[in-house]
Design a protein around this motif. Structure first.
Motif, mmCIF file in Angstrom:
data_model
loop_
_atom_site.group_PDB
_atom_site.id
_atom_site.type_symbol
_atom_site.label_atom_id
_atom_site.label_comp_id
_atom_site.label_asym_id
_atom_site.label_seq_id
_atom_site.Cartn_x
_atom_site.Cartn_y
_atom_site.Cartn_z
ATOM 1 N N VAL A 100 -14.918 -0.348 -9.654
ATOM 2 C CA VAL A 100 -13.660 -0.963 -10.062
ATOM 3 C C VAL A 100 -13.084 -1.820 -8.939
ATOM 4 O O VAL A 100 -12.549 -2.914 -9.168
ATOM 5 N N GLU A 101 -13.215 -1.339 -7.715
ATOM 6 C CA GLU A 101 -12.694 -2.097 -6.570
ATOM 7 C C GLU A 101 -13.333 -3.474 -6.467
ATOM 8 O O GLU A 101 -12.683 -4.442 -6.060
ATOM 9 N N GLN A 102 -14.594 -3.597 -6.881
ATOM 10 C CA GLN A 102 -15.303 -4.868 -6.747
ATOM 11 C C GLN A 102 -14.838 -5.910 -7.761
ATOM 12 O O GLN A 102 -14.808 -7.103 -7.450
ATOM 13 N N TRP A 103 -14.465 -5.483 -8.969
ATOM 14 C CA TRP A 103 -14.119 -6.486 -9.985
ATOM 15 C C TRP A 103 -12.636 -6.527 -10.327
ATOM 16 O O TRP A 103 -12.160 -7.516 -10.892
ATOM 17 N N VAL A 161 -8.238 1.151 -6.722
ATOM 18 C CA VAL A 161 -7.388 1.960 -7.595
ATOM 19 C C VAL A 161 -7.294 3.370 -7.043
ATOM 20 O O VAL A 161 -8.283 3.932 -6.561
ATOM 21 N N HIS A 162 -6.089 3.916 -7.073
ATOM 22 C CA HIS A 162 -5.846 5.260 -6.542
ATOM 23 C C HIS A 162 -4.963 6.033 -7.517
ATOM 24 O O HIS A 162 -3.925 5.524 -7.929
ATOM 25 N N PRO A 163 -5.285 7.261 -7.888
ATOM 26 C CA PRO A 163 -6.604 7.887 -7.692
ATOM 27 C C PRO A 163 -7.570 7.379 -8.768
ATOM 28 O O PRO A 163 -7.339 6.319 -9.348
ATOM 29 N N ASP A 164 -8.616 8.147 -9.049
ATOM 30 C CA ASP A 164 -9.523 7.778 -10.133
ATOM 31 C C ASP A 164 -8.757 7.763 -11.459
ATOM 32 O O ASP A 164 -7.714 8.400 -11.610
ATOM 33 N N TRP A 165 -9.273 6.982 -12.457
ATOM 34 C CA TRP A 165 -8.684 7.052 -13.787
ATOM 35 C C TRP A 165 -8.752 8.500 -14.292
ATOM 36 O O TRP A 165 -9.820 9.118 -14.313
ATOM 37 N N LEU A 178 -2.762 0.245 -8.181
ATOM 38 C CA LEU A 178 -3.873 -0.669 -7.984
ATOM 39 C C LEU A 178 -3.407 -1.789 -7.068
ATOM 40 O O LEU A 178 -2.368 -2.408 -7.326
ATOM 41 N N GLU A 179 -4.161 -2.038 -5.994
ATOM 42 C CA GLU A 179 -3.848 -3.136 -5.086
ATOM 43 C C GLU A 179 -4.378 -4.428 -5.679
ATOM 44 O O GLU A 179 -5.535 -4.522 -6.068
ATOM 45 N N LYS A 180 -3.482 -5.446 -5.727
ATOM 46 C CA LYS A 180 -3.863 -6.677 -6.409
ATOM 47 C C LYS A 180 -3.199 -7.866 -5.749
ATOM 48 O O LYS A 180 -1.986 -7.992 -5.747
#
Length: 289
Positions: free
Chosen positions: A53-56, A60-64, A72-74
């Motif tokens: 998920v981090e690549q695309w 994201v923290h924590p896992d879904w 989510l850092e964006k």
């Protein structure tokens, strides 16, 4: 709203929207359907594995996790929300609360199809604000997802691709652009806005003049309103004379708020701009610039 790396587009070709924007009884939906020649288990892993998920999409923290909140850092900022649905290998739905306090609902479905998978993505929102921008951003994200699924890095963005694709979505689905953009040419640097209003051009001009005057801006801007197929299309352009990024972002945020307020005036209501939204817009434009 989402922004991400877009597939490169040659200078000779115009970007083509791969998604579609639809009006629904409850608001608006952005839809993408992407055929991927991989097993459902692999696509589900790309969709939910935090390292993938981090690549695309971003870290994201924590896992879904069903019923749990996430962050989510964006793009120098961040979004947050809650996992609303999580059906292994088939469906993921989350709420998406952005920096401006606007909420949408995103859902992905993984369906077996033609020896691979059909990945269906839907973004639901109450208003068309930022919808053209979001469509361009999510098209890039879908392209990044496909690259990661294939074991490749996401494609690099070419200068101007995102704005060109945003404008293509606006034209095809008759959705107004929302964000202002910075333009550099031989005469220097300017910023410009384009907004579409479902109202007579004369009324739009008066509403924009009142809203910008209330915020103490507009004297140095050039504005033009024209009728186009029943819509009044407004263009605002203003030179940036030696200001800092913070100054430019603050002025663009004020204009953004004024154009939002003009839309409220055109409905016969009184706008009530708030300082929290203004600060959030300033942060958004600092990142964009």
């Amino acid at each position: 709203m989402a922004e991400s790396t877009l597939p490169s587009t040659s200078r000779e070709s115009r970007p083509v929207p791969e998604g579609r924007i639809e009006r629904t009884a409850g608001g608006w939906v952005l839809a993408f359907d992407k055929q991927l020649d991989y097993p459902a288990a692999h696509i589900w892993d790309v969709l939910t594995n935090p390292r993938k998920v981090e690549q695309w999409l971003g870290p994201v923290h924590p896992d879904w996790e069903l019923g749990k909140e996430y962050t989510l850092e964006k793009g120098g900022g961040g979004v947050s929300g809650t996992v609303l649905q999580l059906n292994p290998r088939s469906a993921l739905q989350i709420s998406w609360d952005d920096e401006l306090g606007e909420e949408s609902v995103l859902d992905w479905q993984v369906l077996e199809s033609d020896g691979g998978c059909l990945l269906k993505f839907r973004a639901h929102s109450d208003t068309p604000d930022f919808l053209a921008e979001g469509s361009a951003g999510w098209q890039g994200i879908m392209g990044a997802f496909a690259a990661v699924a294939a074991g490749n890095p996401p494609p690099e963005q070419e200068p101007g691709d995102w704005q060109a694709l945003r404008d293509a979505y606006s034209r095809e689905f008759k959705i107004s652009p929302t964000m202002g953009t910075v333009v550099a040419d031989q005469d220097g640097t300017s910023f410009e806005f384009e907004r579409w209003y479902n109202a007579p051009a004369q009324d739009v001009g008066a509403a924009v003049e009142a809203s910008s005057g209330n915020l103490g801006i507009g004297e140095e801007a050039v504005t033009e309103v024209r009728d186009d197929g029943g819509l009044a299309k407004l263009q605002v352009r203003q030179r940036v004379a030696g200001g800092t990024t913070e100054d430019t972002a603050a002025l663009m945020a004020a204009w953004h708020l004024a154009l939002d307020s003009a839309a409220v005036r055109l409905t016969g209501e009184t706008p009530h701009p708030n300082s929290h939204r203004l600060r959030a817009l300033e942060a958004l434009y600092r990142t964009a610039i």
